[in-house]
Design an enzyme around this catalytic site. Structure first.
Site, PDB file in Angstrom:
ATOM      1  N   ASP A  62     -12.304  45.139  56.966  1.00  0.00           N
ATOM      2  CA  ASP A  62     -12.338  44.745  55.560  1.00  0.00           C
ATOM      3  C   ASP A  62     -13.645  45.243  54.960  1.00  0.00           C
ATOM      4  O   ASP A  62     -14.271  46.169  55.493  1.00  0.00           O
ATOM      5  CB  ASP A  62     -12.247  43.208  55.471  1.00  0.00           C
ATOM      6  CG  ASP A  62     -11.535  42.723  54.220  1.00  0.00           C
ATOM      7  OD1 ASP A  62     -12.080  42.929  53.122  1.00  0.00           O
ATOM      8  OD2 ASP A  62     -10.443  42.153  54.343  1.00  0.00           O
ATOM      9  N   HIS A  99     -14.470  40.101  49.466  1.00  0.00           N
ATOM     10  CA  HIS A  99     -13.147  40.049  50.095  1.00  0.00           C
ATOM     11  C   HIS A  99     -13.244  39.784  51.596  1.00  0.00           C
ATOM     12  O   HIS A  99     -12.541  38.925  52.140  1.00  0.00           O
ATOM     13  CB  HIS A  99     -12.402  41.364  49.829  1.00  0.00           C
ATOM     14  CG  HIS A  99     -10.943  41.304  50.150  1.00  0.00           C
ATOM     15  ND1 HIS A  99     -10.437  41.608  51.400  1.00  0.00           N
ATOM     16  CD2 HIS A  99      -9.880  40.990  49.382  1.00  0.00           C
ATOM     17  CE1 HIS A  99      -9.123  41.479  51.388  1.00  0.00           C
ATOM     18  NE2 HIS A  99      -8.753  41.094  50.181  1.00  0.00           N
ATOM     19  N   SER A 260      -3.311  39.256  51.361  1.00  0.00           N
ATOM     20  CA  SER A 260      -4.545  39.256  52.157  1.00  0.00           C
ATOM     21  C   SER A 260      -4.765  37.885  52.774  1.00  0.00           C
ATOM     22  O   SER A 260      -5.020  37.749  53.966  1.00  0.00           O
ATOM     23  CB  SER A 260      -5.753  39.574  51.269  1.00  0.00           C
ATOM     24  OG  SER A 260      -5.978  40.941  51.173  1.00  0.00           O
TER      25      SER A 260
END
Length: 445
Positions: A62, A99, A260
């Site tokens: 990520d 994120h 996600s």
């Protein structure tokens, strides 16, 4: 372009901390934890009495992760930054790490304060996060092969991939990396994407990868969750509270919709299972998740796997406690290097029962022992017939042939093998909110 912004289309539709909390003051501990509805839905307290994921490393491919976040300190390893080509990936800050930090917290957040009551908590709070920073896709498709191999070599047992690399087909290097991970017994979990389309995304659509869609608090599929025959499971992905690296009115937290987040919950559930069942293979862990999944009430009777729901939404507590046969080492995946476009050893048809849990029906062909038994019985019958014929002929030589010849109408009865039940046909379920084509029914195990 930041990794977070890029992954809004594929890995997480961020609601910028303002979906429900725009005018709220800094969230209280009770509010923050109550915002984490998946923990309540999963009955996390009972789960943590059984497993917390201790001893399991989950790699998060990520953006970098803010390892200094109060809810993650001590649970984030250094990892590696494949964006810069060197250096650790646990020191991310600001938007570029938002994120990755969120995914890490959903998996392994431990909260903070007295008893960890403040902040957010992950589903596997004693697992460790290996951050592996990968490019954000702003410069075009990227090859995740080196990052995946690194995660495997560092001992990750689960790899969370809440991204799509922008390609519709996998490169040879990436395929070899996926095979490498599977040969090392690593479970790969990936997001299907957030456009509400059936276009396959890489890596989610790669055979051997557990593709995950998103559902809301009622177990209903999120309207933007990508779909297709490769979808295996769903998990919470709507109004998901998690840690972040950007300060908003609630502190360094955020709320988001997206596959996600649902992928991170599946990775966390896998970590719980790998800690509880260390002798099960990655495929058998996936099999246990699938066979304990469930559907919402209006989808009961749906033929599975469904192109939106897969085999249903995860039930981590059931996966930890139910008696589920281990099954083959590959579980729902094809053999490594098979290269097929779909599973060759999926659990056979599954249907929701009245309790919302999946009942897996197995449709197998004649087994080898049964065939041998049939042959033995046939041989015995033939021997009996021969003996009877010889006795009758001997008698006829003494007494002459009876009128009409031997046997009369008909003759010795034929052997009737065990009658197999026809394949279980499930009745179509009630129409869902999202139209779909006919679902694919996998072959039996």
């Amino acid at each position: 372009m930041s990794f977070t912004r890029t992954l809004r289309a594929v890995g997480g539709a961020v609601v910028a901390g303002a979906l429900l909390f725009a005018a709220a003051p800094i969230a209280s501990a009770d509010q923050m934890r109550s915002d984490q509805w998946p923990l309540q839905k999963f009955n996390s307290g009972s789960i943590w009495n059984i497993s917390t994921g201790k001893g399991i490393t989950v790699a998060v491919l990520d953006s970098p992760v803010d390892g200094s976040h109060a809810d993650l300190t001590g649970n984030v390893l250094q990892g590696k930054n494949f964006i810069t080509g060197s250096g650790p990936a646990d020191n991310g800050t600001g938007d570029d790490a938002d994120h990755g930090t969120a995914m890490a917290s959903i998996i392994a957040g431990h909260g903070h304060g007295a008893g960890g009551a403040d902040g957010v908590k992950g589903l596997a709070p004693d697992s460790k996060i290996l951050p592996v920073a990968v490019p954000d896709g702003s410069a075009g498709p990227f090859d995740f092969a080196s990052a995946l191999r690194y995660a495997v070599d560092q001992g990750a047992k689960v790899v969370n991939m809440s991204f799509g690399n922008g390609e519709s087909s996998i490169s040879p290097d990436e395929q070899q990396a996926v095979d490498y991970a599977r040969k090392h017994d690593v479970l790969l979990v990936a997001a299907t994407g957030n456009e509400g389309v059936s276009t396959p995304a890489i890596p989610a659509a790669v055979p051997g990868v557990l593709a995950v869609g998103a559902v809301d608090e009622h177990g209903v599929i999120w309207k933007k969750s990508n779909f297709g025959p490769h979808v295996k499971l769903t998990a919470p992905g709507v109004n998901i509270r998690s840690a972040g690296s950007v300060v908003d009115v609630n502190g360094k937290y955020r709320s988001a919709n997206g596959t996600s987040d649902s992928t991170a919950y599946v990775s966390a559930a896998a970590a719980l299972l790998r800690a509880k069942f260390p002798d099960l293979t990655a495929g058998q862990i996936a099999n246990r998740l699938i066979k304990t999944a469930s559907l919402p009430a209006d989808q009961q009777g749906t033929s599975l796997p469904d192109q939106h729901y897969g085999y249903g939404s995860i039930n981590p507590l059931s996966a930890l406690t139910k008696d589920v046969p281990a099954g083959s080492k590959d579980g729902p995946f094809p053999a490594v290097g098979g290269g097929s476009s779909g599973p060759s050893s999926d659990p056979s048809s599954a249907a929701g029962d009245n309790s919302g849990n999946l009942t897996i029906q197995s449709h197998k062909g004649l087994s080898a022992p049964f065939i041998i038994l049939m042959l033995v019985v046939v041989v015995v019958l033939l021997v009996i017939v021969v003996v009877v014929v010889m006795v009758v002929k001997k008698k006829n030589r003494r007494n002459g042939p009876p009128p009409g010849g031997f046997g009369g109408p008909g003759g010795p009865g034929g052997f009737m093998p065990y009658q197999q039940q026809p394949p279980y046909q499930q009745q179509p379920g009630a129409p869902g909110s999202y139209p779909q084509g006919p679902p694919t029914q996998p072959p039996g195990q």
